[in-house]
Design an enzyme around this catalytic site. Structure first.
Site, PDB file in Angstrom:
ATOM      1  N   GLY C 255       0.808  -1.221   0.000  1.00  0.00           N
ATOM      2  CA  GLY C 255       0.000   0.000   0.000  1.00  0.00           C
ATOM      3  C   GLY C 255       0.841   1.271   0.000  1.00  0.00           C
ATOM      4  N   HIS C 256       0.157   2.396  -0.102  1.00  0.00           N
ATOM      5  CA  HIS C 256       0.882   3.661  -0.192  1.00  0.00           C
ATOM      6  C   HIS C 256       1.622   3.989   1.109  1.00  0.00           C
ATOM      7  CE1 HIS C 256      -3.090   6.014   0.801  1.00  0.00           C
ATOM      8  NE2 HIS C 256      -2.879   5.040   1.632  1.00  0.00           N
TER       9      HIS C 256
END
Lengths: 356, 356, 356
Positions: C255-256
């Site tokens: 994920g970011h």
């Protein structure tokens, strides 16, 4: 890459405390923001983090304005507070404005000379096609839509106005996505659903699988975002449906004939088995699994990595996760778990025996 | 898009009750089918659904023929029952006939002018290649095979007769897939398996990973279907093998040197770690995980989201899923689970103390 | 495809027992190796397997040399033992030598005529680009780097020296990967992170999701290998980071703003939610999930399919897996698990009652 605070404020509204006559060069989290950055704080529980922040500009709710301005050692020009009733929403719109005006995304311009458009396809003159993009016969690409490099829009598929398909996205034949959508790289929309009828082999040793052709398609509403490398299968007889405003993260599997209600969001690695019906305004945490043919009501929230094995008809938060522990503790507890029903029987027996 | 019932029946066999002199325009589930549709019913437990169905034609087993015909308020032309000893199988073959004769899949015709075929590749004159498909040196594409847009057949790989690779599929160098296969978009066959030897770093702070080159390939039998965005890794020394008739759904990971027996089926998001050996006629539910080097006998069925941590040598159904519950109940039970072994010890002590 | 043992030994070092004047045609596991093969054995616990092996050459640690040579019925030329203090490492380097000298990977030569390089991109003259590869404006591809067929390097992205991107890999705009990297087919680096602010809909029926533009990028260090069909999202404000030597298997979601420390390895189907911080020298088993904003210390090892729901600050092995069982046993235990907290209360009551 910079902007005047007064321009941001003019575009996005709210009340400005302090001077707008300053230059902002980045948007940053409270802890990392300096005098040249905008940060945001949404809730009084972050008061301590706010007090320690060096952010020159802070988007804050009314009850935190005083805290923003009262921080010690202000920079030249002083602190600025950008008051908003909804700081998180203002922050989101600020990132959009920033993307548009300060840090624009590199974009295809017109139709790349290497793109291939079938004679019978209709591509709007304002649409943009990246290198080696493919639009097959009978497909329609609406105004201002964008196809990334190697994106494929198969026969008779439809891309709505302003929708962007990332690099390597496949929109399968007869499938549709509405307006203002965004699909990230590598996602495959409209592969066959997983449908087979078991057929006994001669000799009785087992069964082989007879293909059930998947005759439906995928229908996706407006304002839908789908992450990278997802799979949205076409329906067996009817269609697979994602309603307006649905947001999917990466590596998500949506089986055939699934129906996802509007504004439902799913985190990465979720799997929804065939014919499940997910309500509107639901959220599914990363890695959650919903078995086939089940129903989730509106406003149902499933925790990460939980497995939905029965329909859930009441709104609420639901979980089913084995708690992680150091390996030795886990081994003991897991071994005991395999005798849990027997333990219960022993407890029952003991209760009967010791009841006066 | 329509067909005469008599034509369907002539092609697929069975016994027709009622007149075949009618036009069918769709195949539909019992609950949605109208007078112009064919539906099917496979089991007496669906008798109530059948009674309420308005399907003009129903494929049914012998013991439900009377039920099909006895429904009230028949349409003009009356009800028709298409009797079959295996209604589900007849339905599957009907979808195939429908796909071929009524609702054909859009297909590539010959070799698209933008496809790239290496001089040393052999592509059969009847094979079809989509836009920007690539066939590298020494590769072979057999008769009637089809490569979707941007599909890549790497050096010395082999695509069997009648096999279709979807858009963006990669068949890695030296890998083979047999006849009549179907691989959906984005699947990567023949990426390196995950193999590294740990090598201590100077100073003793930890280990780095030394690459073990993956010198094997992937061998896939006949009649295999693989979903979208799957990964089938090449073997480390020997090959990774999928036997005839294997069916894989989307987003499935098959590690290096895995061997999957014939007619085994896996639902979406399954992961099989390296060197596992899965028997024939097995099924794995969505999200199931099999750890490395384990063996599953023939006819083993693993429920969705279950983790196989030891070899399973007896046929049967196996499960390991934490039950989902409302969040408060789950939290209490999960917290208690972390003390389960201690609870067992307390129960034991109590049993000893209260034994007369 | 063969090599003289003396050449292997000259290239890789160690002590050779027996004659190097023989030809080796394959590398194989102990159990499958014949007189013409090299195998390896790393630990005395494999002594029995070694005794039964027909491998002509065995890489072995000092304390197993005698076992290698003492096997009965030696082939013509006798047994050979290739002594090494680290047989597994020597085996790994042997596979690399074999790949380079005996069984070379088919590789692109120069820039394929169908590749598309934007005028403003910089591709080193020694870099190799496969068919239909794309390098967009402002991107840099360093010396000896290789892009597979249809790989896309978006605007301003950077591919380090000697790094290979497989077929269909996407390296997003502004993202960087360092030297000697390897990314397998279909992986998408730099899709948007999953970030939305909830905005109430008029009428109070629920919330829609306002896009938070993802303004960061992905930074990947040197010597990183990433499997097929993975997703590494760009950061929201800062960057997502994979440090040097990280190894990721297939179908992994990062994920970011995640930060992965050096030499950490993750098996297939792992998901790491946004802003998690994973230490160096960690391992995560297949299908493990780490929730957002958590921290894992260095040298933390997570078992397959375990869900990390809290930060783990002590090195060690951690697990959380529901044990698999035959279906009937599982059903009983799972049902009882839903009453576990209540059982604990009953046990407590019983303890109080029976305490003398």
């Amino acid at each position: 890459m910079s902007a005047r605070l007064s321009d941001l404020h003019a575009a996005l509204g709210g009340v400005l405390h302090g001077t707008g006559d300053r230059v902002v060069v980045r948007i940053a989290p409270l802890a990392e923001a300096g005098a040249d950055a905008v940060a945001f704080v949404a809730h009084p529980r972050y008061r301590a983090a706010l007090a320690g922040s060096r952010a020159g500009v802070v988007i804050a709710p009314p009850d935190l304005v005083a805290d923003v301005l009262a921080r010690s050692e202000p920079p030249a020009g002083g602190w600025a507070c950008w008051e908003s009733p909804d700081p998180y929403g203002t922050f989101a719109r600020l990132t959009q404005w920033w993307r548009q005006h300060v840090q624009p995304r590199p974009a295809a311009l017109g139709v790349h000379p290497t793109a291939w458009v079938a004679p019978g396809a209709r591509v709007h003159p304002t649409a943009r096609l990246g290198p080696f993009a493919v639009v097959e016969d009978g497909a329609v690409v609406d105004e201002d839509a964008e196809l990334g490099a190697h994106a494929v829009v198969q026969a008779r598929a439809h891309v709505g106005a302003g929708t962007r398909l990332g690099a390597h996205v496949v929109l399968g034949y007869d499938c549709r996505i509405g307006a203002r959508g965004l699909v990230h790289g590598g996602t495959v929309i409209g592969a066959d659903g997983f449908g087979f009828a078991p057929v006994p082999l001669p000799g009785g040793e087992g069964k082989r699988w007879e293909k059930i052709e998947q005759l439906g398609a995928v229908r996706i509403g407006d304002d839908v975002e789908i992450g990278a490398n997802c799979c949205i299968d076409r329906g067996a007889l009817g269609d697979t449906v994602l309603e307006d405003g649905v947001k999917l993260d990466n590596l998500i599997q949506i089986g055939h004939n699934v129906h996802v209600g509007r504004h439902t969001a799913m985190a990465g690695c979720v799997g929804i088995a065939g014919s499940a019906r997910i309500g509107a305004f639901c959220t599914l945490g990363g890695g959650a699994i919903v078995l086939g043919h089940l129903e989730l009501a509106d406003h149902v929230h499933i925790s990460a990595a939980s497995v939905v094995m029965r329909s859930i008809l009441q709104p609420g938060q639901y979980s089913g996760i084995f708690p992680i522990d150091d390996n030795r503790a886990w081994e003991k507890n897991a071994a005991t778990l395999r005798q849990l029903h027997a333990l219960r029987e022993r407890l029952k027996a003991l209760e009967r025996r010791t009841t006066p």
